[in-house]
Design a protein around this motif. Structure first.
Motif, short mmCIF file in Angstrom:
data_model
loop_
_atom_site.label_atom_id
_atom_site.label_comp_id
_atom_site.label_asym_id
_atom_site.label_seq_id
_atom_site.Cartn_x
_atom_site.Cartn_y
_atom_site.Cartn_z
N ALA A 32 -8.74 17.84 5.73
CA ALA A 32 -8.82 17.76 7.20
C ALA A 32 -8.59 16.33 7.66
N LEU A 33 -9.15 15.36 6.93
CA LEU A 33 -8.99 13.95 7.30
C LEU A 33 -7.52 13.53 7.25
N ILE A 34 -6.81 13.95 6.21
CA ILE A 34 -5.39 13.62 6.10
C ILE A 34 -4.60 14.28 7.24
N THR A 35 -4.94 15.52 7.55
CA THR A 35 -4.26 16.22 8.66
C THR A 35 -4.49 15.48 9.97
N GLN A 36 -5.72 15.06 10.20
CA GLN A 36 -6.04 14.33 11.44
C GLN A 36 -5.34 12.97 11.48
N ALA A 39 -7.97 -1.49 3.77
CA ALA A 39 -6.94 -1.22 4.79
C ALA A 39 -7.08 -2.18 5.96
N LEU A 40 -8.33 -2.53 6.30
CA LEU A 40 -8.53 -3.48 7.40
C LEU A 40 -8.07 -4.88 7.01
N PHE A 41 -8.39 -5.33 5.77
CA PHE A 41 -7.87 -6.62 5.30
C PHE A 41 -6.35 -6.63 5.37
N THR A 42 -5.72 -5.53 4.94
CA THR A 42 -4.25 -5.45 4.95
C THR A 42 -3.73 -5.53 6.37
N ASP A 43 -4.39 -4.83 7.29
CA ASP A 43 -4.00 -4.87 8.71
C ASP A 43 -4.06 -6.30 9.25
N GLU A 44 -5.13 -7.01 8.95
CA GLU A 44 -5.27 -8.38 9.47
C GLU A 44 -4.28 -9.33 8.81
N MET A 45 -3.98 -9.10 7.52
CA MET A 45 -2.95 -9.88 6.85
C MET A 45 -1.59 -9.66 7.51
N LEU A 46 -1.29 -8.40 7.86
CA LEU A 46 -0.01 -8.09 8.52
C LEU A 46 0.09 -8.76 9.89
N THR A 47 -1.03 -8.85 10.57
CA THR A 47 -1.05 -9.50 11.88
C THR A 47 -0.66 -10.97 11.78
N LYS A 48 -0.99 -11.59 10.63
CA LYS A 48 -0.79 -13.04 10.48
C LYS A 48 0.44 -13.40 9.67
N THR A 49 1.20 -12.39 9.21
CA THR A 49 2.39 -12.67 8.40
C THR A 49 3.54 -11.78 8.86
N GLU A 50 4.68 -11.98 8.25
CA GLU A 50 5.85 -11.12 8.50
C GLU A 50 6.03 -10.12 7.37
N SER A 51 4.94 -9.79 6.70
CA SER A 51 5.00 -9.01 5.46
C SER A 51 5.29 -7.53 5.73
N ASP A 52 5.69 -6.80 4.68
CA ASP A 52 6.00 -5.36 4.83
C ASP A 52 5.08 -4.50 3.97
N TRP A 53 3.91 -5.02 3.60
CA TRP A 53 2.99 -4.32 2.69
C TRP A 53 2.26 -3.20 3.40
N GLY A 54 2.84 -2.00 3.41
CA GLY A 54 2.15 -0.84 3.96
C GLY A 54 1.45 -0.04 2.88
N ILE A 55 0.61 0.90 3.31
CA ILE A 55 -0.20 1.69 2.38
C ILE A 55 0.10 3.18 2.55
N CYS A 56 0.34 3.85 1.43
CA CYS A 56 0.39 5.31 1.40
C CYS A 56 -0.96 5.81 0.92
N GLU A 57 -1.63 6.62 1.75
CA GLU A 57 -2.97 7.11 1.42
C GLU A 57 -2.88 8.47 0.73
N ILE A 58 -3.66 8.61 -0.35
CA ILE A 58 -3.69 9.89 -1.08
C ILE A 58 -5.13 10.28 -1.35
N ASN A 59 -5.51 11.46 -0.97
CA ASN A 59 -6.76 12.07 -1.41
C ASN A 59 -6.42 13.11 -2.46
N LEU A 60 -6.93 12.94 -3.66
CA LEU A 60 -6.64 13.91 -4.72
C LEU A 60 -7.56 15.12 -4.65
N PHE A 61 -8.80 14.91 -4.17
CA PHE A 61 -9.78 15.99 -4.09
C PHE A 61 -10.41 16.01 -2.71
N GLY A 62 -10.33 17.14 -2.03
CA GLY A 62 -10.98 17.25 -0.72
C GLY A 62 -10.34 16.34 0.30
N GLY A 63 -10.95 16.28 1.48
CA GLY A 63 -10.43 15.41 2.53
C GLY A 63 -9.14 15.89 3.16
#
Length: 489
Positions: free
Chosen positions: A67-71, A41-65
């Motif tokens: 609270a983290l997704i809620t936060q 995710a950090l590499f993607t963030d830095e790539m976005l900073t240096k380009t005009e790209s639209d590559w976003g990430i949808c995060e999925i936790n299948l098991f547990g986590g």
């Protein structure tokens, strides 16, 4: 209550310099854990900073986590990464995440439909070794895995990552959509091949025509990932809050070093991660083996023998000159000779860099954390180099001691008689074995017979068996610190 999305942040925080509202969920990532936050995710963030790209990430936790997704949602999918060097800390606000899902909240169907959306070009994973539901010995799908058995009975409402990916691909095929690339970012040797084998085996069991379509339309690039990312503690989060100016329950700390080597084999486009420092290559395997054996192998050695020796963190083990020397010797004398690297690779410089990274006092990387899931890690981190030395008649005492350290650790009792909280998929088997044999060389011999860890070949190698039994006895008689010191003589 203010969070990183609404508060005025301290001026040293590096914030996203791109229009987040223009991002699309073109990557679906399974496993929003600490490593992914500080790496892909950090590499993607830095790539976005240096380009005009639209590559976003949808995060999925299948098991547990959950609270983290809620936060994460509460703070507009923003979170912070603290890169902690020995002398300074850089703090970055990551904006590459566009949305998040969890089957507990939205249900399985919503997750599957997200993966089947036309713009999704990559499904990436950090699901740990056990998430692939593969038999470590054969590398094929473990059909007796409870998750897989349940998914085979109900393939259109899966629970495993493998089941989700195959069902999402089925929907894309039926809707005449381009397939997505399946990209493993787990610390697993030839991770793309492992993912492919598990997915193809599963697909063949439910629908041979679908399996053929996947084989023709989906790619599984191998990747090598490297960054030391300790699990977040209350102390870590307090430090991040003081640096940022507001609490961030999703924040994570890591070392400044990072590496990402990616096989350039994508079926539906990819981000220009190389702009952010990733390296696209035709063959990842030599880099993977270098990292798995030299970094991860010595990490496991330090985790088991460090924990038994009373050291809570990897950097603590480095204050003991014997542990420091043994780790370096293991890299250079046991692991490096077993590698087949591209011409010009400087393994001695790499080893010294690793020792410097392990020594970083700002990173509180727990020996206990690294010691988890050893039954899944030992074959990859030590197995290949053990076989090399046995074939060549060369010295492997560090590897034998590493195996013995793992065996002594999973006994579940430290050198002072305190209980060790051993976390491993095979823990029930280990506990039953030790309950019968006690902490003894008899237990070690029974562990050496486990084919899922040592294969059918290693238990037949008397030189290997005797070296591990001797090392185990040394640990029992004299303790871990003495055993490690004996390697340095």
């Amino acid at each position: 209550m203010d969070n990183v999305a609404t508060a005025k942040l301290n001026p040293q925080v590096q914030q996203p310099q791109y229009a987040r509202q223009h991002l699309k969920s073109r990557i679906v990532h399974l496993g929003f854990g600490a490593f992914h936050r500080a790496h892909q995710a950090l590499f993607t963030d830095e790539m976005l900073t240096k380009t005009e790209s639209d590559w976003g990430i949808c995060e999925i936790n299948l098991f547990g986590g959950e609270a983290l997704i809620t936060q994460l949602r509460a703070q507009d999918h923003l979170y912070t990464v603290a890169e902690k060097g020995a002398d300074k800390t850089d703090i970055k606000l990551i904006g590459a995440v566009t949305e998040s899902l969890h089957p507990t909240f939205e249900g399985q169907e919503a997750v599957l439909e997200k993966m089947a959306e036309p713009q999704v070009a990559i499904v990436s994973m950090t699901i740990t070794e056990k998430g692939y539901c593969a038999d470590p010995a054969s590398g094929r799908l473990d059909k007796e895995n409870p998750l897989i058995k349940a998914d085979l009975a109900h393939p259109q409402s899966p629970d495993s990552a493998i089941g989700y990916i195959v069902e999402a691909l089925r929907r894309r095929r039926d809707r005449n959509l381009t397939a997505f690339t399946v990209m493993s970012c787990d610390n697993v040797q030839e991770n793309g091949h492992v993912a492919r084998a598990a997915i193809m085996d599963y697909a063949h069991l439910i629908d041979t025509e679908l399996a053929s379509w996947i084989e023709s339309n989906v790619t599984f690039p191998c990747t090598m990932v490297d960054r030391i990312v300790p699990a977040a503690t209350a102390e870590t989060l307090d430090e991040i809050a003081s640096l940022v100016g507001v609490a961030d329950p999703c924040g994570i700390a890591c070392e400044p070093f990072r590496q990402w080597v990616i096989e350039d084999n994508f079926v539906n486009g990819r981000p220009d991660w190389d702009i952010a420092g990733a390296e696209f290559v035709t063959d990842v395997v030599p880099y993977e083996e270098m990292k798995l054996r030299m970094l991860n192998g010595s990490h496991s050695f330090l985790a088991y023998l460090g924990y038994l020796g009373g050291y809570a963190h990897i950097s603590d083990t480095m204050t003991n000159p014997h542990y420091r020397q043994a780790a370096y010797d293991m890299m250079m004398q046991a692991q490096a000779p077993s590698l087949n690297m591209p011409e010009g690779t400087d393994l001695e410089s790499y080893a010294r860099l690793l020792i410097d990274r392990f020594t970083n006092p700002s990173l509180k990387h727990q020996t206990w954390q690294i010691a988890m899931d050893g039954s899944q890690k030992i074959p990859q981190r030590l197995g290949g180099s053990l076989r090399y030395h046995l074939a060549n008649g060369s010295e492997f005492s560090w590897l034998a001691m590493g195996v013995a350290g793992w065996m002594r650790y999973i006994a579940g009792q430290d050198e002072q008689g305190n209980t060790i909280d051993v976390r491993d998929p095979m823990i029930d088997q280990f506990q039953a074995l030790y309950a019968q044999a006690g902490i003894s060389t008899q237990a070690a011999r029974q562990l050496l017979a486990l084919e899922s860890i040592f294969g059918t070949d290693l238990p037949k190698e008397a030189k290997f068996v005797n070296a591990v039994i001797d090392a185990y006895q040394h640990l029992c008689d004299h303790g871990a610190r003495h055993a490690v010191a004996s390697l340095c003589q």
